[in-house]
Write an enzyme that holds these catalytic residues in place. Structure first.
Site, PDB file in Angstrom:
ATOM      1  N   TYR A 131      -9.963   0.333  -7.256  1.00  0.00           N
ATOM      2  CA  TYR A 131      -9.511  -1.693  -7.193  1.00  0.00           C
ATOM      3  C   TYR A 131      -9.314  -2.326  -8.202  1.00  0.00           C
ATOM      4  CZ  TYR A 131     -14.790  -2.673  -7.149  1.00  0.00           C
ATOM      5  OH  TYR A 131     -16.296  -2.409  -7.813  1.00  0.00           O
ATOM      6  N   GLU A 132      -8.817  -2.513  -8.575  1.00  0.00           N
ATOM      7  CA  GLU A 132      -8.433  -4.143  -9.190  1.00  0.00           C
ATOM      8  C   GLU A 132      -7.081  -3.197 -10.574  1.00  0.00           C
ATOM      9  OE1 GLU A 132      -8.833  -7.186  -9.775  1.00  0.00           O
ATOM     10  OE2 GLU A 132     -11.080  -6.747  -8.157  1.00  0.00           O
ATOM     11  N   GLY A 133      -6.424  -2.890  -9.586  1.00  0.00           N
ATOM     12  CA  GLY A 133      -5.270  -1.833 -10.642  1.00  0.00           C
ATOM     13  C   GLY A 133      -5.730  -0.575 -10.168  1.00  0.00           C
TER      14      GLY A 133
END
Length: 566
Positions: free
Chosen positions: A425-427
């Protein structure tokens, strides 16, 4: 298992390795004296040790659940949230004008990391609110700021961010959620969002969602996306939660880990929202939140690694097996190797993370673009290396336990299950590495070269006392410099093919830099001994990474799809 926040490590790194006194010397952070920082870290450590750590196992075994549309959190989490909010920990680096502490991000980052080590599932809740606070501070109207920021900072309300949709994962521009103007300053937001961390809870008065959606005239792709604040309960004329908004939690995801953190599927059916920032400027506003969230996620990986290391060390000291000096497995060579690698990696990743946070502090305090560029370059390294260290150390922790590590009752496996998502997550980490060799090297590798210059300068200064270590670091820098030159001369397909390997090599060298600085501050002591171990056994990994980094893209596509499947 007893968890102890590593407060002395944070103090050492802030004071000795990253130059925190630079931030404290600015007008913006002049109140962040050494005594104040030490007191803050001490109080946060007690919160983590005494309140949050005891919730770790229960959050896993008795996770959040959805009952008749209402999210029920794990036993004790409501009290844990109250302790976090009452202590002011949600608004550590928020603007004092709205009730925040106004602390440097580097201090807040240290606190967030120790919270992650104590109980990652619960730590996600304040991290989500902190990101929303930052986005609203930077982009919201004064009216929205006045209403929402005091409530979010105090912890009376909690915040989320809603990006991902079933058909639009990392490709945010493919979202289909829509918003239409109600003609009264509000918008009707409709769509479904998935993977929403802490999308609901049973301890806050209100839950405030930041939702990406497209206005009717929004073009396709990211340039047509707008950002809206959409509360669970619409505030009344006095600012108190009023009637329920037209949104709901459809379901909770059944996850590999983080069972104490409710990850929601959210449905918006013409829900009332307010525009944040300008029309079609949603991605710019959201990236304000996401960039520091990436720093925070790196810290989640490092904090989990710290918890896993402490857990494994405690077991190794107690487990009696074989013939060793102590009778415990801690004195077996291979077990000691694993523990040393765990400790050395946690230190390296933590130093990189705090240096990253310090660069952000300095960019805000001085408005110096060089600091901002440094912070931007370090962010994908912090996120990727921090989360990979979290996965590697927690997996190694299972190995230290041996067969008992595979038994859930020991608690060793929880660290790995909980931390695994941080690389996604978050890229994803792959996206982070492509960002590093792509957007962050649009300067032709200038920032990378400046960092390497600083590392080589330190190595040069230390040659007399530690020639073996300094030579190893110098040689690694030169090899990394050559690889950087290769990167900036290639097209993007070749850059991307080797991007993750390049990032890993850069992180290894940066880790060597901070280990050498620590050794120079502690000659003959434990930090020098740990640095020697890192330089001899872990730094050399850079060579293999750079070989992969500069191999180009041809080999990746050598097999046809049929051959790949066969």
């Amino acid at each position: 298992m007893t968890y102890r926040a590593a407060t002395s490590e944070y103090e050492f790194i802030l004071k000795t390795l990253i130059g925190f006194e630079e931030a404290a010397a600015t007008d913006r952070f002049s109140e962040a004296t050494p005594d104040l920082v030490a007191a803050i870290l001490g109080e946060a450590g007690r919160l983590c040790d005494e309140v949050m750590a005891p919730l770790q196992r229960g959050g896993d075994t008795d996770g959040a659940r959805l009952e008749n549309g209402v999210v029920r959190t794990s036993p004790g989490f409501a009290d844990g949230w109250k302790a976090i909010s009452d202590g002011g920990w949600v608004g550590m680096n928020a603007n004092p004008d709205h009730g925040g502490m106004g602390l440097p991000l580097s201090v807040a980052t240290a606190v967030n990391e120790m919270m992650a080590g104590a109980c990652l599932s619960l730590q996600l809740a304040p991290l989500m609110s902190q990101g929303q606070i930052e986005a609203l501070e930077a982009h919201a109207s004064d009216a929205i700021k006045e209403l929402y920021l005091p409530k979010l900072i105090s912890g009376e309300w909690t915040g989320t961010m809603n990006l991902t949709e079933p058909q639009a994962g990392s490709d945010v521009g493919a979202l289909t959620s829509k918003a239409t103007d109600n003609g009264d300053g509000t918008y009707a937001v409709t769509g479904q969002k998935i993977f929403i961390s802490w999308g609901d809870n049973d301890f806050a008065e209100n839950v405030v969602h930041l939702v990406l959606a497209r206005l009717p005239d929004g073009v396709l792709g990211t340039k047509g996306i707008s950002l809206f604040v959409v509360p669970k309960y619409i505030p009344d004329d006095t600012g108190k939660p009023g009637k329920a908004n037209d949104l709901k939690v459809v379901s909770l995801e059944h996850k590999m880990g983080l069972h104490g953190s409710p990850t929601c599927v959210m449905q918006y059916d013409g829900a009332t929202g307010w525009l944040v920032g300008r029309e079609h400027g949603g991605m710019a506003a959201m990236f304000t939140m996401m960039n520091n969230a990436r720093l925070g996620v790196g810290g989640q990986g490092i904090g989990t690694a710290e918890g896993a290391f402490q857990h494994a060390l405690e077991y190794a000291l107690e487990r009696k097996q074989g013939r060793t000096a102590s009778g415990a497995i801690v004195d077996h060579a291979d077990v000691r190797r694993m523990l040393m690698e765990m400790k050395a990696d946690v230190f390296a990743a933590r130093a990189i993370m705090l240096a990253n946070a310090h660069a952000i502090d300095m960019s805000h305090a001085t408005q110096d673009g060089d600091w901002a560029t440094r912070a931007a370059f370090l962010t994908p390294i912090t996120k990727t290396f921090g989360t990979e260290v979290g996965m590697r150390v927690s997996e190694t922790g299972v190995q230290v336990y041996g067969g008992m590590g595979f038994i859930e009752e020991s608690g060793a496996a929880q660290y790995y299950r909980d931390v695994r998502v941080t690389a996604i997550y978050e890229g994803t980490n792959g996206i982070q590495s492509m960002d590093l060799v792509g957007r962050k090297m649009m300067d032709g590798g200038e920032m990378a070269g400046r960092l390497l210059d600083e590392i080589e300068e330190l190595a040069e200064q230390g040659r007399g006392a530690n020639p073996k270590m300094t030579d190893a670091l110098w040689n690694a820098c030169e090899a990394l410099r050559d690889a950087t030159d290769w990167m900036v001369s290639q097209d993007m397909s070749d850059r991307f093919a080797g991007s993750l390997a390049y990032l890993r090599a850069f992180a290894r060298v940066l880790g060597g830099y901070y280990h050498l600085k620590a050794a120079q501050a502690d000659p003959g002591g434990s930090r020098e001994k740990l640095a020697r171990f890192y330089m001899a056994r872990m730094l050399p990994e850079y060579a293999a990474h750079l070989a992969a980094a500069t191999a180009g893209s041809d080999g990746l596509f050598a097999l046809s799809i049929d051959e790949l499947a066969g």
